[in-house]
Scaffold this motif. Structure first.
Motif, PDB file in Angstrom:
ATOM      1  N   HIS A 112       0.845  -1.212   0.000  1.00  0.00           N
ATOM      2  CA  HIS A 112       0.000   0.000   0.000  1.00  0.00           C
ATOM      3  C   HIS A 112       0.881   1.264   0.000  1.00  0.00           C
ATOM      4  N   HIS A 152      -3.380   1.180  -4.497  1.00  0.00           N
ATOM      5  CA  HIS A 152      -3.194   1.771  -3.164  1.00  0.00           C
ATOM      6  C   HIS A 152      -4.461   1.522  -2.321  1.00  0.00           C
ATOM      7  N   TYR A 156      -5.578  -4.867   3.803  1.00  0.00           N
ATOM      8  CA  TYR A 156      -4.931  -4.912   5.126  1.00  0.00           C
ATOM      9  C   TYR A 156      -5.936  -4.646   6.245  1.00  0.00           C
TER      10      TYR A 156
HETATM   11 FE   LIG Z   1      -2.585   4.847   3.961  1.00  0.00          FE
END
Ligand SMILES: [Fe+2]
Length: 157
Positions: free
Chosen positions: A37, A49, A56
């Motif tokens: 990321h 991104h 996550y």
């Molecule tokens: Fe971030």
């Protein structure tokens, strides 16, 4: 007070050690997904991104659920980077900043490694320790990884 849930203390300890490895793998993949990321570049920067951010965050929730499952089995939950790094089977790549395609390939490989391991763990919990709750929990977790792996695989075709 120890849980009285029809599973022997020895089996509870064993399942907890299986879950500690699952937890360590999830922690490592969480950190690797954050690294992706932070460092992704290229034409699809913003999409990837955001994709990695969603992944996550999902891993973060899974980590908490795995950790608390160990507590539900009456065991202590490991919580140090030292222990996670000793137990994890997911490899990190310090100093490596891969292309977006290689990042996706590596994350996919890691999710697939976890899926293969979870499949074995589920079988173990079903047949050896007769822990239906943990087997069901790990099945749900494996399905989440299968979904993420499917998404990542689509970027490579
Ligand atoms: Fe971030």
């Amino acid at each position: 007070m120890k849980p009285n849930i029809g599973i022997s203390e020895k089996q509870l300890e064993h399942t907890s050690s299986v879950l500690s490895t699952v937890l360590s793998n999830e922690m490592t993949l969480y950190v690797k997904t954050r690294k992706s990321h932070w460092n992704v570049t290229g034409e699809s920067f913003m999409e990837l991104h955001k994709l990695f951010e969603g992944q996550y965050k999902q891993l973060e929730e899974a980590i908490d659920e795995v950790a608390e499952r160990i507590g539900k089995l009456g065991q202590k939950t490991i919580g140090t980077m030292h222990e996670f790094s000793k137990l994890t089977t997911i490899k990190e790549s310090p100093g490596v900043y891969a292309s977006s395609k290689d990042m996706i390939k590596e994350l996919l490989k890691d999710h697939e490694t976890i899926i293969v391991q979870l499949r074995k763990d589920i079988e173990h919990c079903t047949e050896k320790t007769k822990d239906a709750g943990t087997a069901d929990f790990l099945t749900g977790l494996m399905e989440q990884h299968e979904t993420t792996a499917w998404v990542l695989r689509r970027y490579l075709n």
